[in-house]
Enzyme design. Structure first.
Site, short mmCIF file in Angstrom:
data_model
loop_
_atom_site.label_atom_id
_atom_site.label_comp_id
_atom_site.label_asym_id
_atom_site.label_seq_id
_atom_site.Cartn_x
_atom_site.Cartn_y
_atom_site.Cartn_z
N CYS A 205 0.86 -1.17 0.00
CA CYS A 205 0.00 0.00 0.00
C CYS A 205 0.91 1.23 0.00
O CYS A 205 1.97 1.21 -0.59
CB CYS A 205 -0.94 -0.03 1.20
SG CYS A 205 -0.10 0.00 2.80
N TYR A 206 0.50 2.30 0.67
CA TYR A 206 1.32 3.51 0.72
C TYR A 206 2.51 3.36 1.66
O TYR A 206 3.65 3.57 1.30
CB TYR A 206 0.48 4.71 1.19
CG TYR A 206 -0.60 5.08 0.23
CD1 TYR A 206 -0.34 5.88 -0.87
CD2 TYR A 206 -1.90 4.63 0.42
CE1 TYR A 206 -1.35 6.22 -1.77
CE2 TYR A 206 -2.91 4.97 -0.46
CZ TYR A 206 -2.62 5.76 -1.55
OH TYR A 206 -3.62 6.09 -2.43
#
Length: 98
Positions: free
Chosen positions: A64-65
């Site tokens: 993800c981030y």
């Protein structure tokens, strides 16, 4: 149960197992601005197809981030029957830094 791993270990897993799948779960704009060339962009729209159409024995690595949201998706994929699921600590922000 999924495992949390570093980007270094994730890259080793991908190199050792050519069938392993790298998932990028970030939003479309962020994905389009930059992503690993081997990453599959997994969204709400294609999640069901991925679950139904992917062999559960293939290792799945989720990014993800920053490595937080990927843990939720990794847990969900484990609950859907995937045998080997990893969440990549640091996410794409760490991944892109060589």
């Amino acid at each position: 149960m999924f495992q949390r791993i570093s980007k270094e270990v994730a890259k080793e897993v991908l190199a050792a197992n050519k069938k392993a799948i790298l998932i990028d779960m970030r939003d479309s704009q962020s994905y389009n601005e930059g992503h690993d060339e081997s990453a599959l962009h997994l969204t709400q729209e294609n999640l069901s197809d991925f679950i139904v159409g992917t062999e559960k024995q293939i290792p799945v690595l989720v990014m993800c981030y920053h490595g937080n949201s990927s843990q939720s998706l990794a847990q969900y994929l484990t609950a859907q029957g995937f045998d080997t699921v990893y969440s990549i600590d640091g996410g794409y922000e760490e991944w892109k830094n060589e």
